[in-house]
Design a protein around this motif. Sequence first.
Motif, PDB file in Angstrom:
ATOM      1  N   CYS A  14      40.330  -1.077  52.670  1.00 12.79           N
ATOM      2  CA  CYS A  14      40.801  -0.153  51.638  1.00 12.79           C
ATOM      3  C   CYS A  14      41.082  -0.855  50.315  1.00 12.79           C
ATOM      4  CB  CYS A  14      42.033   0.602  52.118  1.00 12.79           C
ATOM      5  SG  CYS A  14      43.519  -0.414  52.271  1.00 12.79           S
ATOM      6  N   ILE A  15      40.773  -2.146  50.230  1.00 16.52           N
ATOM      7  CA  ILE A  15      41.047  -2.913  49.019  1.00 16.52           C
ATOM      8  C   ILE A  15      39.739  -3.204  48.302  1.00 16.52           C
ATOM      9  CG2 ILE A  15      42.061  -5.021  48.074  1.00 16.52           C
ATOM     10  CD1 ILE A  15      43.810  -5.125  50.641  1.00 16.52           C
TER      11      ILE A  15
ATOM     12  N   ASP B   6      48.853   1.474  56.172  1.00 18.51           N
ATOM     13  CA  ASP B   6      50.225   0.980  56.046  1.00 18.51           C
ATOM     14  C   ASP B   6      50.574  -0.106  57.069  1.00 18.51           C
ATOM     15  OD1 ASP B   6      50.383   3.001  54.127  1.00 18.51           O
ATOM     16  OD2 ASP B   6      51.300   4.413  55.515  1.00 18.51           O
TER      17      ASP B   6
ATOM     18  N   ILE C 119      44.359  -1.057  46.027  1.00 17.36           N
ATOM     19  CA  ILE C 119      44.416  -0.478  47.361  1.00 17.36           C
ATOM     20  C   ILE C 119      44.242   1.028  47.232  1.00 17.36           C
ATOM     21  CG2 ILE C 119      45.876  -0.031  49.370  1.00 17.36           C
ATOM     22  CD1 ILE C 119      47.277  -2.707  48.757  1.00 17.36           C
TER      23      ILE C 119
ATOM     24  N   GLY D 222      51.774   4.270  50.787  1.00 17.47           N
ATOM     25  CA  GLY D 222      51.002   3.072  51.087  1.00 17.47           C
ATOM     26  C   GLY D 222      51.467   1.914  50.231  1.00 17.47           C
TER      27      GLY D 222
ATOM     28  N   CYS E 128      42.511  -7.069  55.563  1.00 10.02           N
ATOM     29  CA  CYS E 128      42.623  -5.604  55.649  1.00 10.02           C
ATOM     30  C   CYS E 128      41.719  -5.059  56.753  1.00 10.02           C
ATOM     31  CB  CYS E 128      42.261  -4.960  54.308  1.00 10.02           C
ATOM     32  SG  CYS E 128      42.406  -3.159  54.356  1.00 10.02           S
TER      33      CYS E 128
ATOM     34  N   CYS F 183      48.082  -6.926  54.320  1.00 10.79           N
ATOM     35  CA  CYS F 183      47.779  -7.382  52.960  1.00 10.79           C
ATOM     36  C   CYS F 183      49.019  -7.970  52.293  1.00 10.79           C
ATOM     37  CB  CYS F 183      47.211  -6.254  52.119  1.00 10.79           C
ATOM     38  SG  CYS F 183      48.321  -4.831  51.935  1.00 10.79           S
TER      39      CYS F 183
ATOM     40  N   CYS G 227      44.453   3.457  53.201  1.00 11.74           N
ATOM     41  CA  CYS G 227      45.424   2.483  53.715  1.00 11.74           C
ATOM     42  C   CYS G 227      46.162   3.046  54.931  1.00 11.74           C
ATOM     43  CB  CYS G 227      46.423   2.135  52.611  1.00 11.74           C
ATOM     44  SG  CYS G 227      47.691   0.944  53.095  1.00 11.74           S
TER      45      CYS G 227
ATOM     46  N   VAL H 222      45.178   4.229  48.507  1.00  6.40           N
ATOM     47  CA  VAL H 222      46.274   4.720  49.344  1.00  6.40           C
ATOM     48  C   VAL H 222      45.830   5.827  50.289  1.00  6.40           C
ATOM     49  CG1 VAL H 222      48.108   3.987  47.785  1.00  6.40           C
ATOM     50  CG2 VAL H 222      47.159   6.287  47.567  1.00  6.40           C
TER      51      VAL H 222
END
Length: 78
Positions: A25-26, A42, A35, A2, A21, A46, A40, A37
Amino acid sequence: MGFVITGNCVDEKAADCVDVCPVDCIAEGPDQYFIDVEICIDCGACQAACPVDAIVWEDEMTDEDKVFYDKAEKFFRG
């Protein structure tokens, strides 16, 4: 794999990445954003939105950036 938020974010916290996002996930930490991972997807939104170029693909981290991966892991998993 990620994305990882690195040192350019420390004490900056522009938050543009949070707004784009799609999976939330942040999270905001005490001195920077992180983040998760594991959440995330991917998508790279972001990274494209970051005004300080603090977000890097995990596989492209420098040795100096690895501390920020560890910092994010500690933030999310204790």
